[in-house]
Design an enzyme around this catalytic site. Structure first.
Site, PDB file in Angstrom:
ATOM      1  N   SER A 120       0.826  -1.203   0.000  1.00  0.00           N
ATOM      2  CA  SER A 120       0.000   0.000   0.000  1.00  0.00           C
ATOM      3  C   SER A 120       0.864   1.258   0.000  1.00  0.00           C
ATOM      4  O   SER A 120       1.565   1.530  -0.971  1.00  0.00           O
ATOM      5  CB  SER A 120      -0.963  -0.059   1.185  1.00  0.00           C
ATOM      6  OG  SER A 120      -1.970   0.909   1.087  1.00  0.00           O
TER       7      SER A 120
ATOM      8  N   HIS B 184      -7.594  -5.645  -0.249  1.00  0.00           N
ATOM      9  CA  HIS B 184      -6.401  -4.807  -0.183  1.00  0.00           C
ATOM     10  C   HIS B 184      -5.369  -5.349   0.800  1.00  0.00           C
ATOM     11  O   HIS B 184      -4.164  -5.178   0.596  1.00  0.00           O
ATOM     12  CB  HIS B 184      -6.818  -3.386   0.235  1.00  0.00           C
ATOM     13  CG  HIS B 184      -5.684  -2.419   0.308  1.00  0.00           C
ATOM     14  ND1 HIS B 184      -4.856  -2.160  -0.768  1.00  0.00           N
ATOM     15  CD2 HIS B 184      -5.227  -1.643   1.336  1.00  0.00           C
ATOM     16  CE1 HIS B 184      -3.948  -1.258  -0.422  1.00  0.00           C
ATOM     17  NE2 HIS B 184      -4.141  -0.943   0.850  1.00  0.00           N
TER      18      HIS B 184
END
Length: 304
Positions: free
Chosen positions: A127, A282
């Protein structure tokens, strides 16, 4: 089949590049004049047996080196390579600073590599950490041997609406001056519905020095004002900056951060990239640790 690997051709047809992801009117330079911070880290060496080239592991927004402890140990064991799991600025045990942009995060990381004399390193980032390792690779290609970017792409892309909500929830927790994790969890619940996400955020909650209440060790206000910067990517012209070494991109197929439309752009910045799809959202590493571990090991063993 949980994970699918695709090796991408080094050159993609120009017809794929007519989208508006990459305006060519701004560039990023390494000589940014930012003040590098000394980063905290955990060192994993498989009981002294890990002697290969180093791996440097970067967490995501609101995370810390602790998030990657189990995976760091597994990679040190499987690859016989030492792993440095670091806390990026404004996270974990590392210093705080009002500047929280990818240029600053990259400057800190490059400084860490110099301080510890780490050469031919593999940089892994999830991320926010993924965009950081991409930034390091593009502005200082000689600083690493290869990179692994987990569920992020080299484009300007809005963060999921979850992240501003997380910030609001954490601000509410601090305003309440809670004394227990249970109180904090109750306040945070409307802003983060999933228990694992709340537990992740609450790993940052500690007792304030000389106070009876709990406080987040991360500077919530600084990170709140930095969310737009975390959505950006500092490079926009792959004709000026390109990383010609191997790169692995691992994406969660249930996440929106690495869409099919971004793949040609990845190919322009990182012409030797490979893509692995994992059936996850994610939070790829925590959701599917075995698939992630296997993808990393196969990629790095192939490069030896």
């Amino acid at each position: 089949m949980q994970a699918t690997t695709r090796r991408m051709p080094p050159f993609l047809h120009p017809k794929h590049f007519n989208r508006t992801f990459i305006p060519l009117n701004r560039s990023f330079h390494a000589s940014s004049g930012l003040r590098a911070l000394d980063l905290a880290f955990d060192y994993h060496e498989n009981g002294g047996k890990a002697t290969g080239a180093p791996i440097v592991f970067l967490h995501g927004l609101f995370g810390s080196k602790k998030n990657n402890r189990s995976m760091s140990k597994a990679l040190a064991r499987d690859l016989n390579r030492p792993v440095y799991a670091i806390d990026l600025r404004n996270h974990g045990d590392s210093p705080h600073d009002k500047t929280h942009k990818y240029g600053a995060l990259a400057e800190d990381t490059e400084n860490f590599l110099r301080q510890h004399n780490l050469r031919e390193s593999t940089l892994i980032g999830h991320s926010m950490g993924a965009k950081t390792v991409m930034t390091v690779a593009l502005r200082s290609p000689s600083s690493c041997a290869n990179i692994i970017a987990v569920d992020n792409a080299p484009v300007d892309a809005a963060l999921a609406s979850d992240f501003p909500m997380f910030v609001k929830g954490m601000q509410k927790v601090e305003e309440a001056k809670v004394k227990t994790q249970k109180e904090a969890d109750k306040i945070l619940e409307p802003f983060a519905k999933d228990l694992p996400v709340r537990q992740f955020l609450l790993t940052n909650l500690i007792k304030a020095p000389n106070e009876s209440y709990l406080k987040f060790r991360i500077p919530v206000s600084i990170l709140a004002h930095s969310l737009d910067d975390m959505a950006d990517f500092p490079f926009t012209n792959p004709d000026e900056n390109r990383f010609e070494k191997p790169a692995l991109f691992v994406r969660g197929t249930k996440s929106h951060y690495v869409s099919d439309e971004t793949i040609p752009i990845i190919g322009r910045f990182f012409p030797r990239f490979e893509l692995v799809d994992v059936d996850a959202g994610h939070w790829v590493i925590s959701e599917k640790p075995e698939e992630f571990r296997r993808a990393v090991v196969e990629f790095l063993q192939d490069k030896e």
